[in-house]
Write an enzyme that holds these catalytic residues in place. Structure first.
Site, PDB file in Angstrom:
ATOM      1  N   PRO A  74       0.813  -1.218   0.000  1.00 35.62           N
ATOM      2  CG  PRO A  74      -0.078  -1.059   2.151  1.00 35.62           C
ATOM      3  CD  PRO A  74       0.604  -2.019   1.223  1.00 35.62           C
ATOM      4  CD  GLU A 101       1.238  -4.746  11.053  1.00 31.92           C
ATOM      5  OE1 GLU A 101       1.605  -3.581  10.825  1.00 31.92           O
ATOM      6  OE2 GLU A 101       0.042  -5.093  11.090  1.00 31.92           O
ATOM      7  NE  ARG A 139      -7.834  -6.852 -20.702  1.00 28.61           N
ATOM      8  CZ  ARG A 139      -8.465  -6.120 -21.611  1.00 28.61           C
ATOM      9  NH1 ARG A 139      -7.948  -4.951 -21.956  1.00 28.61           N
ATOM     10  NH2 ARG A 139      -9.571  -6.535 -22.182  1.00 28.61           N
ATOM     11  CG  ASP A 154      -9.463  -2.301 -23.186  1.00 25.03           C
ATOM     12  OD1 ASP A 154     -10.571  -2.653 -23.607  1.00 25.03           O
ATOM     13  OD2 ASP A 154      -8.532  -3.083 -22.952  1.00 25.03           O
TER      14      ASP A 154
END
Length: 211
Positions: A74, A101, A139, A154
């Site tokens: 993150p 963690e 893709r 897309d």
């Protein structure tokens, strides 16, 4: 192993290998974590099993091949279509998926090329983000999709969201397809589709237009 990724593997375009870090631990209980120095909640994934796992993976990759090592975190830069295109140019991608963690920082400092996040939220582990990134990257590879032009239309490919799409019947319960799409006038259709892309982007992701 399904859909586009499954087809790409079957056709020899890519090879996806999932490796269990626990298989490399020297602990008889297959333990891969320990308490953090300095105190604090949670557990930290230890150096030894990850290092040995990483060493084993690198030994299977030709030295001259273009490889990038990514830690799903993150704290990393937010994944997007441009990053997918960038990573699709590599011969090999190694994803380290943490738990608890996180991973001992020494491993990150020594071996990780980049930390990447899929959004401002926390998950139990990095496996799902790695799977999401793999799908987005694969893709874009030549031959991975049945229709080579599909990826070009897309959302985000040209910095815009794609317009709405419609199919038969042209009138369902009184809900009608826009007349322009039934006109057969391709130039006007293309112009309308572009305008719809801009409209959708302005309404939903104006930040893309600013960029």
């Amino acid at each position: 192993g399904e859909s586009i990724i499954g087809r790409a593997q079957k056709n020899g375009i890519i090879n996806v290998e999932c490796i269990d870090i626990r298989d490399f631990t020297e602990d008889k209980h297959r333990k891969t974590d320990d308490t953090p120095f300095g105190g604090g909640m949670g557990m930290v994934m230890t150096c030894q099993p990850i290092f040995d796992c990483y060493k084993s993976v690198r030994e299977s990759i030709p030295e001259q091949s273009k490889t990038r090592v990514i830690y799903m975190s993150p704290k990393g830069r937010i994944f997007n279509h441009d990053i997918a295109k960038e990573l699709s140019e590599y011969d090999n991608l190694i994803f380290l998926c943490g738990h608890y963690e996180g991973v001992d920082q020494r491993l990150i400092d020594e071996y990780i090329d980049e930390e990447i996040s899929i959004g401002d939220f926390v998950l139990t582990g990095g496996e799902m983000p790695a799977a999401i990134m793999t799908d987005a990257i694969v893709r874009l590879l030549p031959g991975a999709m049945g229709d080579e032009t599909s990826a070009l239309s897309d959302s985000f490919q040209d910095g815009l969201l794609e317009p709405g799409v419609y199919t038969r019947p042209a009138d369902y319960k009184g809900w009608k397809v826009p007349e322009i799409l039934l006109s057969g006038h391709q130039a006007k259709i293309e112009e309308w589709l572009y305008e719809e892309s801009v409209r959708h982007t302005m309404e939903r992701r104006p930040d893309l237009l600013e960029e």
